[in-house]
Design a protein around this motif. Structure first.
Motif, PDB file in Angstrom:
ATOM      1  N   ARG A 237       0.893  10.782   8.718  1.00  0.00           N
ATOM      2  CA  ARG A 237      -0.091   9.748   9.043  1.00  0.00           C
ATOM      3  C   ARG A 237      -0.901   9.482   7.776  1.00  0.00           C
ATOM      4  NH1 ARG A 237      -2.747   7.952  13.765  1.00  0.00           N
ATOM      5  NH2 ARG A 237      -4.921   7.322  13.459  1.00  0.00           N
ATOM      6  N   VAL A 238      -0.945   8.239   7.366  1.00  0.00           N
ATOM      7  CA  VAL A 238      -1.644   7.880   6.126  1.00  0.00           C
ATOM      8  C   VAL A 238      -2.651   6.769   6.406  1.00  0.00           C
ATOM      9  CG1 VAL A 238       0.301   8.523   4.663  1.00  0.00           C
ATOM     10  CG2 VAL A 238       0.120   6.183   5.480  1.00  0.00           C
ATOM     11  N   ARG A 239      -3.667   6.745   5.576  1.00  0.00           N
ATOM     12  CA  ARG A 239      -4.665   5.678   5.664  1.00  0.00           C
ATOM     13  C   ARG A 239      -4.853   5.098   4.263  1.00  0.00           C
ATOM     14  NH1 ARG A 239      -8.964   4.679   9.231  1.00  0.00           N
ATOM     15  NH2 ARG A 239      -8.646   6.728  10.201  1.00  0.00           N
ATOM     16  N   PHE A 240      -4.784   3.769   4.200  1.00  0.00           N
ATOM     17  CA  PHE A 240      -5.009   3.073   2.932  1.00  0.00           C
ATOM     18  C   PHE A 240      -6.338   2.324   3.000  1.00  0.00           C
ATOM     19  CE2 PHE A 240      -0.306   3.259   3.184  1.00  0.00           C
ATOM     20  CZ  PHE A 240      -0.065   3.952   2.006  1.00  0.00           C
ATOM     21  N   ALA A 241      -6.929   2.125   1.833  1.00  0.00           N
ATOM     22  CA  ALA A 241      -8.195   1.393   1.752  1.00  0.00           C
ATOM     23  C   ALA A 241      -8.003  -0.041   2.253  1.00  0.00           C
ATOM     24  CB  ALA A 241      -8.701   1.383   0.313  1.00  0.00           C
ATOM     25  N   PRO A 242      -9.056  -0.646   2.804  1.00  0.00           N
ATOM     26  CA  PRO A 242      -8.954  -2.030   3.295  1.00  0.00           C
ATOM     27  C   PRO A 242      -8.420  -2.960   2.204  1.00  0.00           C
ATOM     28  CG  PRO A 242     -11.041  -1.053   3.984  1.00  0.00           C
ATOM     29  CD  PRO A 242     -10.403  -0.076   3.033  1.00  0.00           C
ATOM     30  N   GLY A 243      -7.619  -3.936   2.644  1.00  0.00           N
ATOM     31  CA  GLY A 243      -7.075  -4.908   1.709  1.00  0.00           C
ATOM     32  C   GLY A 243      -5.633  -4.658   1.337  1.00  0.00           C
ATOM     33  N   ALA A 244      -5.041  -3.550   1.833  1.00  0.00           N
ATOM     34  CA  ALA A 244      -3.638  -3.270   1.515  1.00  0.00           C
ATOM     35  C   ALA A 244      -2.734  -4.329   2.139  1.00  0.00           C
ATOM     36  CB  ALA A 244      -3.263  -1.877   2.029  1.00  0.00           C
ATOM     37  N   ASP A 245      -1.662  -4.672   1.452  1.00  0.00           N
ATOM     38  CA  ASP A 245      -0.712  -5.686   1.914  1.00  0.00           C
ATOM     39  C   ASP A 245       0.180  -5.083   2.995  1.00  0.00           C
ATOM     40  OD1 ASP A 245       1.374  -7.503   2.273  1.00  0.00           O
ATOM     41  OD2 ASP A 245       1.363  -8.119   0.166  1.00  0.00           O
ATOM     42  N   ALA A 246      -0.078  -5.434   4.257  1.00  0.00           N
ATOM     43  CA  ALA A 246       0.654  -4.848   5.384  1.00  0.00           C
ATOM     44  C   ALA A 246       2.143  -5.151   5.302  1.00  0.00           C
ATOM     45  CB  ALA A 246       0.078  -5.370   6.698  1.00  0.00           C
ATOM     46  N   ALA A 247       2.508  -6.377   4.919  1.00  0.00           N
ATOM     47  CA  ALA A 247       3.921  -6.743   4.841  1.00  0.00           C
ATOM     48  C   ALA A 247       4.636  -5.936   3.755  1.00  0.00           C
ATOM     49  CB  ALA A 247       4.062  -8.237   4.568  1.00  0.00           C
ATOM     50  N   ALA A 279       7.566   7.501  -1.559  1.00  0.00           N
ATOM     51  CA  ALA A 279       7.092   6.411  -0.711  1.00  0.00           C
ATOM     52  C   ALA A 279       5.660   6.037  -1.066  1.00  0.00           C
ATOM     53  CB  ALA A 279       7.190   6.812   0.762  1.00  0.00           C
ATOM     54  N   LEU A 280       4.824   7.042  -1.328  1.00  0.00           N
ATOM     55  CA  LEU A 280       3.435   6.763  -1.691  1.00  0.00           C
ATOM     56  C   LEU A 280       3.349   6.072  -3.052  1.00  0.00           C
ATOM     57  CD1 LEU A 280       1.737  10.079  -0.500  1.00  0.00           C
ATOM     58  CD2 LEU A 280       1.608   7.829   0.594  1.00  0.00           C
ATOM     59  N   ASP A 281       4.221   6.454  -3.981  1.00  0.00           N
ATOM     60  CA  ASP A 281       4.241   5.791  -5.291  1.00  0.00           C
ATOM     61  C   ASP A 281       4.577   4.311  -5.137  1.00  0.00           C
ATOM     62  OD1 ASP A 281       3.561   8.096  -6.619  1.00  0.00           O
ATOM     63  OD2 ASP A 281       5.634   8.627  -7.162  1.00  0.00           O
ATOM     64  N   LYS A 282       5.529   4.015  -4.251  1.00  0.00           N
ATOM     65  CA  LYS A 282       5.892   2.610  -4.013  1.00  0.00           C
ATOM     66  C   LYS A 282       4.721   1.851  -3.399  1.00  0.00           C
ATOM     67  CE  LYS A 282      10.869   3.404  -3.468  1.00  0.00           C
ATOM     68  NZ  LYS A 282      12.020   3.355  -2.520  1.00  0.00           N
ATOM     69  N   ALA A 283       3.991   2.523  -2.461  1.00  0.00           N
ATOM     70  CA  ALA A 283       2.829   1.878  -1.846  1.00  0.00           C
ATOM     71  C   ALA A 283       1.758   1.590  -2.895  1.00  0.00           C
ATOM     72  CB  ALA A 283       2.270   2.782  -0.742  1.00  0.00           C
ATOM     73  N   ARG A 284       1.552   2.538  -3.806  1.00  0.00           N
ATOM     74  CA  ARG A 284       0.552   2.330  -4.861  1.00  0.00           C
ATOM     75  C   ARG A 284       0.971   1.202  -5.796  1.00  0.00           C
ATOM     76  NH1 ARG A 284       0.985   8.105  -4.984  1.00  0.00           N
ATOM     77  NH2 ARG A 284      -0.808   9.121  -3.970  1.00  0.00           N
ATOM     78  N   SER A 285       2.287   1.103  -6.039  1.00  0.00           N
ATOM     79  CA  SER A 285       2.760   0.033  -6.923  1.00  0.00           C
ATOM     80  C   SER A 285       2.532  -1.341  -6.302  1.00  0.00           C
ATOM     81  CB  SER A 285       4.250   0.223  -7.234  1.00  0.00           C
ATOM     82  OG  SER A 285       5.046  -0.022  -6.070  1.00  0.00           O
ATOM     83  N   ARG A 286       2.367  -1.360  -4.979  1.00  0.00           N
ATOM     84  CA  ARG A 286       2.069  -2.616  -4.270  1.00  0.00           C
ATOM     85  C   ARG A 286       0.567  -2.832  -4.141  1.00  0.00           C
ATOM     86  NH1 ARG A 286       6.214  -5.410  -1.648  1.00  0.00           N
ATOM     87  NH2 ARG A 286       8.235  -4.486  -2.172  1.00  0.00           N
TER      88      ARG A 286
END
Length: 315
Positions: A237-247, A279-286
Motif C-alpha cells: 500500500r503506497v501513498r503519493f503526494a497530491p498532484g500525482a498523475d493517476a493515469a 515500480a517506485l522508481d518508475k512512479a518517481r520518473s513520472r
C-alpha cells in the motif's frame, strides 16, 4: 568446537486430556492430540476461542493437570520435577492474593515456595520495576486490579526464571501500564528468557510475540512466526503526494485503493523488494512523490478468524 543447542522451552506431543464425569460416564475432551514446539528464547503467544483448551494446556505445562495421554517436556525435563518448576515464573489468569498482607511479605513467601532465600532488597527492586514502589506499605486488599496484576508479574519474575508463563498479564491494567509491562517482557526476552503468553488481547500479543499458535477444539490449527502467518502476499500500500498523475501510475501497475478522502493511495503487487523499488522508481520518473509505504497483511484477529472459521470468534 561443539555448539550445544538448548532444549526447547516447551515440547508437547500427542497431548490429550479428558475430564471424566461422575461414575466414569463419558467426559469432556479438552485436548485432542495437541502437538507444540516452543523454541528456547522465543516470545510465544497462544490464542484461540473460549473453550479451546488453552487453560488446560497451561495447567499441563505446569504439572497442575496430569494429561490423559501424550508427553510434555518443559526446559528439557518433566513439569513435575521441583527443579524444573523452580525455573518457571507463572502468572495465573485468576490471581488470588492475601488481602491482609503487604507486597514484600507476599514476594518473600513466593521465594520460599520456590526454594529460594527471601531477598528483601531484590524484592523491593522488583516492586519498583513493576511500578509498585509507592505501594509497599499498603495492604494488598487495597490494591486495584491493575496493581494486583503488577504484583503477580513481580512474583513471576522472582528467581530469574528461564520460562515465563503468563495468563492474561495485562488484564485490568491501563494503557500506560500495558506499555510498561510490554517493556519489561521485552527486556526479559532480550536476556534469553522464553515468554509464553496467553491473552485475549490480540493487539498485545502482536506487539510482544514473534511466534503464535492458534488452538481450537483441543488442537493446534496453525503455528509459526507471526509475520509469516499474517503475510497477505506481495501487495504493498503506497501513498503519493497530491498532484500525482493517476493515469501514469496506473500504467505502471499502481491501482487506486483509497476512499474519496484518501487522495493518492494505491496498491501495487511486487514479488520482492527489488521489483517494488523498480515500480517506485518508475512512479518517481513520472513525477510522483512517495509519502508512505506499507506492506499489506492481515492482523492477528483476521488470522485467528481465518483459521478457526467464521466471524465473532472470542479469544
Amino acid at each position: 568446537m561443539t555448539v550445544t543447542t538448548p532444549p526447547p522451552a516447551l515440547e508437547v506431543q500427542g497431548l490429550r486430556k479428558t475430564y471424566r464425569r461422575a461414575f466414569g460416564r463419558g467426559g469432556h475432551e479438552a485436548l485432542r492430540g495437541m502437538d507444540l514446539h516452543v523454541p528456547a528464547g522465543s516470545a510465544f503467544g497462544l490464542i484461540g476461542p473460549n473453550g479451546a483448551g488453552k487453560t488446560t494446556f497451561i495447567k499441563s505445562v505446569l504439572g497442575i493437570v496430569r494429561p490423559s495421554a501424550g508427553t510434555v517436556r518443559v526446559l528439557g525435563g518433566s513439569p513435575e520435577d521441583p527443579a524444573i518448576r523452580a525455573r518457571i515464573g507463572y502468572l495465573p489468569e485468576r490471581l488470588h492474593l492475601p488481602g491482609t498482607w503487604k507486597s514484600p511479605a507476599f514476594l518473600a513467601t513466593v521465594a520460599r515456595l520456590k526454594g529460594l532465600k527471601a531477598d528483601a532488597g531484590a524484592h523491593l527492586k522488583l516492586l519498583e520495576r513493576v511500578g509498585l514502589s509507592d505501594a509497599v506499605d499498603r495492604r494488598i486488599g487495597g490494591y486495584s486490579k491493575g496493581m494486583r496484576q503488577r504484583l503477580g508479574l513481580a512474583a513471576a519474575l522472582i528467581g530469574d526464571p528461564a520460562l515465563l508463563v503468563l495468563d492474561e498479564p495485562t488484564d485490568g491494567i491501563d494503557p500506560m501500564g500495558r506499555l510498561e509491562v510490554r517493556r519489561i517482557l521485552q527486556e526479559e526476552v532480550k536476556k534469553g528468557v522464553t515468554l509464553f503468553l496467553n491473552s485475549h488481547l490480540l493487539a498485545e500479543t502482536e506487539r510482544v510475540c514473534d511466534r503464535v499458535a492458534i488452538l481450537a477444539d483441543g488442537r493446534v490449527l496453525r503455528e509459526g512466526r507471526l509475520d509469516e502467518l499474517a503475510k497477505a502476499g506481495a501487495r504493498w500500500r503506497v501513498r503519493f503526494a497530491p498532484g500525482a498523475d493517476a493515469a501514469a501510475l496506473a500504467s505502471e501497475g499502481f491501482v487506486p485503493a483509497g476512499s474519496a478522502r484518501e487522495e493518492g493511495v494505491y496498491t501495487v503487487d511486487a514479488a520482492d523488494v527489488a521489483v517494488l523499488n523498480a515500480a517506485l522508481d518508475k512512479a518517481r520518473s513520472r513525477g510522483a512523490l512517495l509519502t508512505e509505504l506499507k506492506r499489506e497483511g492481515a492482523d492477528l484477529e483476521a488470522v485467528l478468524v481465518g483459521a478457526v472459521g467464521g466471524p465473532g470468534v472470542a479469544a
